[in-house]
Design a protein around this motif. Structure first.
Motif, mmCIF file in Angstrom:
data_model
loop_
_atom_site.group_PDB
_atom_site.id
_atom_site.type_symbol
_atom_site.label_atom_id
_atom_site.label_comp_id
_atom_site.label_asym_id
_atom_site.label_seq_id
_atom_site.Cartn_x
_atom_site.Cartn_y
_atom_site.Cartn_z
ATOM 1 N N SER A 92 -3.562 -7.071 6.760
ATOM 2 C CA SER A 92 -2.310 -7.253 5.648
ATOM 3 C C SER A 92 -2.134 -5.770 5.023
ATOM 4 C CB SER A 92 -2.196 -8.425 4.642
ATOM 5 O OG SER A 92 -2.110 -9.680 5.347
ATOM 6 N N LEU A 93 -3.232 -5.229 4.343
ATOM 7 C CA LEU A 93 -3.013 -3.959 3.923
ATOM 8 C C LEU A 93 -2.717 -2.806 4.769
ATOM 9 C CD1 LEU A 93 -6.291 -4.275 1.484
ATOM 10 C CD2 LEU A 93 -3.695 -3.869 0.637
ATOM 11 N N PHE A 94 -3.254 -2.854 5.944
ATOM 12 C CA PHE A 94 -2.923 -1.716 6.890
ATOM 13 C C PHE A 94 -1.524 -2.067 7.424
ATOM 14 C CE2 PHE A 94 -7.011 -0.530 6.808
ATOM 15 C CZ PHE A 94 -7.434 0.530 7.905
ATOM 16 N N THR A 95 -1.057 -3.250 7.281
ATOM 17 C CA THR A 95 0.294 -3.544 7.912
ATOM 18 C C THR A 95 1.393 -2.932 6.901
ATOM 19 O OG1 THR A 95 -0.060 -5.227 9.190
ATOM 20 C CG2 THR A 95 2.201 -5.104 8.449
ATOM 21 N N GLN A 96 1.069 -3.195 5.475
ATOM 22 C CA GLN A 96 1.740 -2.737 4.370
ATOM 23 C C GLN A 96 1.962 -1.307 4.358
ATOM 24 O OE1 GLN A 96 3.559 -4.696 2.635
ATOM 25 N NE2 GLN A 96 4.477 -3.044 1.218
ATOM 26 N N PHE A 97 0.616 -0.769 4.492
ATOM 27 C CA PHE A 97 0.703 0.806 4.557
ATOM 28 C C PHE A 97 1.036 1.462 5.458
ATOM 29 C CE2 PHE A 97 -2.580 4.745 4.637
ATOM 30 C CZ PHE A 97 -1.767 5.324 3.643
ATOM 31 N N LEU A 98 1.284 0.933 6.956
ATOM 32 C CA LEU A 98 2.173 1.522 7.823
ATOM 33 C C LEU A 98 3.660 1.357 7.627
ATOM 34 C CD1 LEU A 98 1.473 2.878 10.482
ATOM 35 C CD2 LEU A 98 1.415 0.510 11.546
ATOM 36 N N VAL A 99 3.904 0.365 7.062
ATOM 37 C CA VAL A 99 5.377 -0.056 6.573
ATOM 38 C C VAL A 99 5.676 1.183 5.746
ATOM 39 C CG1 VAL A 99 7.067 -1.547 5.672
ATOM 40 C CG2 VAL A 99 5.588 -2.442 7.343
ATOM 41 N N GLU A 100 5.042 1.143 4.584
ATOM 42 C CA GLU A 100 5.488 2.230 3.772
ATOM 43 C C GLU A 100 5.390 3.419 4.006
ATOM 44 O OE1 GLU A 100 6.312 1.499 0.736
ATOM 45 O OE2 GLU A 100 5.719 -0.436 0.284
ATOM 46 N N LYS A 101 4.312 4.113 5.080
ATOM 47 C CA LYS A 101 4.385 5.160 5.663
ATOM 48 C C LYS A 101 5.775 5.511 6.389
ATOM 49 C CE LYS A 101 1.844 8.207 5.074
ATOM 50 N NZ LYS A 101 1.589 9.381 3.771
ATOM 51 N N ILE A 102 5.922 4.523 7.064
ATOM 52 C CA ILE A 102 7.129 4.775 8.211
ATOM 53 C C ILE A 102 8.644 4.540 7.342
ATOM 54 C CG2 ILE A 102 8.377 3.889 10.209
ATOM 55 C CD1 ILE A 102 5.804 3.048 11.323
ATOM 56 N N GLY A 103 8.490 3.928 6.114
ATOM 57 C CA GLY A 103 9.626 3.717 5.526
ATOM 58 C C GLY A 103 10.781 2.831 6.115
ATOM 59 N N VAL A 104 10.307 1.904 7.016
ATOM 60 C CA VAL A 104 11.271 0.918 7.598
ATOM 61 C C VAL A 104 10.878 -0.275 7.320
ATOM 62 C CG1 VAL A 104 12.779 0.495 9.339
ATOM 63 C CG2 VAL A 104 12.046 2.837 9.184
ATOM 64 N N ASP A 105 11.158 -1.183 6.213
ATOM 65 C CA ASP A 105 10.740 -2.566 6.437
ATOM 66 C C ASP A 105 11.078 -3.716 7.375
ATOM 67 O OD1 ASP A 105 9.184 -4.152 4.157
ATOM 68 O OD2 ASP A 105 10.956 -5.512 4.404
ATOM 69 N N GLU A 106 12.059 -2.972 8.087
ATOM 70 C CA GLU A 106 12.542 -4.071 9.051
ATOM 71 C C GLU A 106 11.763 -4.025 10.167
ATOM 72 O OE1 GLU A 106 15.968 -2.855 6.508
ATOM 73 O OE2 GLU A 106 14.320 -1.728 7.688
ATOM 74 N N ILE A 107 10.806 -3.521 10.521
ATOM 75 C CA ILE A 107 9.742 -3.326 11.747
ATOM 76 C C ILE A 107 8.505 -3.997 11.290
ATOM 77 C CG2 ILE A 107 10.720 -1.002 12.657
ATOM 78 C CD1 ILE A 107 8.462 0.253 11.748
ATOM 79 N N ARG A 108 8.423 -4.438 9.833
ATOM 80 C CA ARG A 108 7.199 -5.330 9.611
ATOM 81 C C ARG A 108 6.754 -6.191 10.742
ATOM 82 N NH1 ARG A 108 5.048 -5.890 4.479
ATOM 83 N NH2 ARG A 108 6.599 -4.765 3.549
ATOM 84 N N SER A 109 7.625 -7.221 11.298
ATOM 85 C CA SER A 109 7.086 -8.086 11.975
ATOM 86 C C SER A 109 6.555 -7.606 13.347
ATOM 87 C CB SER A 109 8.400 -9.052 12.476
ATOM 88 O OG SER A 109 9.442 -8.381 12.939
ATOM 89 N N GLU A 110 7.033 -6.367 13.645
ATOM 90 C CA GLU A 110 6.649 -5.912 14.991
ATOM 91 C C GLU A 110 5.177 -5.215 14.642
ATOM 92 O OE1 GLU A 110 7.839 -6.011 17.836
ATOM 93 O OE2 GLU A 110 9.264 -7.461 16.786
ATOM 94 N N ILE A 111 4.915 -4.446 13.593
ATOM 95 C CA ILE A 111 3.736 -4.108 12.977
ATOM 96 C C ILE A 111 2.549 -5.192 12.810
ATOM 97 C CG2 ILE A 111 2.412 -2.686 11.413
ATOM 98 C CD1 ILE A 111 4.909 -1.183 10.655
ATOM 99 N N TYR A 112 2.950 -6.225 12.516
ATOM 100 C CA TYR A 112 2.138 -7.372 12.322
ATOM 101 C C TYR A 112 1.533 -7.959 13.438
ATOM 102 C CZ TYR A 112 1.848 -9.067 7.359
ATOM 103 O OH TYR A 112 1.913 -9.155 6.086
#
Length: 230
Positions: free
Chosen positions: A44-64
């Motif tokens: 979860s932390l790596f997913t959150q960090f990646l979302v923050e670095k990319i800056g696009v919350d809409e792709i969270r489900s794909e990153i998971y």
């Protein structure tokens, strides 16, 4: 936990809507349960960090859906973004790789349901990755405290052997030490990335507001023609 670790544990609990004291309570888990739950936290932390670095919350489900390691993976994407400071990168990624190996071993094999560090320490793959913090601490401090009979500083190979012997006496304690450190680091990385994004958003809002104000002033002919902004 020290003060910094407690603050970051609280940040993690709030971030993922976990009960207060959840992170510290992990120490009460069995070895099997501890490994599974801390791996889930790091996912979860790596997913959150990646979302923050990319800056696009809409792709969270794909990153998971991405695995932690391999290509492509959460780790590989963060590497490509140079997301970690160089002093942390190899240690954090090495730890996550070793933790994922251990997690996959014990979660996919029924005979590992009673996994314990004490009984399986010698057979754990990539011990260096799992215990990098106590290993390095031991190797950094040992030469100043003890020297061999010839008065020479022991070689790194000897130090590693001795440190592994020390780890083997209480592997769960040293594993938790490394987990606490990496959780603390990841919490700080996530929080810092979030603050940077908030600052970028605020600066963007200020810029848009400024443009809007200038547009309103210009449209209202409040300024003389010589003072109007193109």
């Amino acid at each position: 936990m020290n003060t910094l670790q407690s603050q970051n544990a609280l940040h993690i609990e709030r971030l993922f809507k976990l009960p207060n004291g959840f992170v510290e309570s992990l120490s009460e888990e069995s070895d099997w349960g501890y490994v599974i739950k801390v791996h889930a936290l790091f996912e979860s932390l790596f997913t959150q960090f990646l979302v923050e670095k990319i800056g696009v919350d809409e792709i969270r489900s794909e990153i998971y859906k991405l695995p932690m390691n391999g290509k492509p993976s959460k780790v590989s994407f963060l590497k490509s973004l140079d997301a970690f400071e160089s002093v942390h990168s190899s240690n954090i990624n090495g730890f996550i790789g070793a933790l994922s190996q251990l997690r996959n071993l014990i979660v996919h094999h029924a005979e590992q349901l009673n996994f314990s560090f004490d009984d399986n320490f010698e057979g754990i793959e990539n011990i260096d990755g799992l215990f990098f913090f106590p290993l390095k601490l031991f190797m950094d401090s040992y030469p100043d405290a003890i020297r061999d009979n010839g008065g020479k500083t022991p070689s790194k190979e000897i130090l590693k052997k001795l440190s592994k012997q020390a780890l083997g006496e209480n592997p769960r304690y040293y594993f938790e030490m490394t987990v606490d450190l990496v959780l603390c680091l990841m919490s700080l990385y996530v929080e810092n990335a979030s603050i940077n994004n908030e600052n970028d958003f605020i600066n963007k809002q200020i810029k848009e507001l400024s443009v809007d104000i200038v547009g309103r002033i210009t449209a209202s002919n409040i300024l003389d023609k010589d003072e109007q902004v193109e």
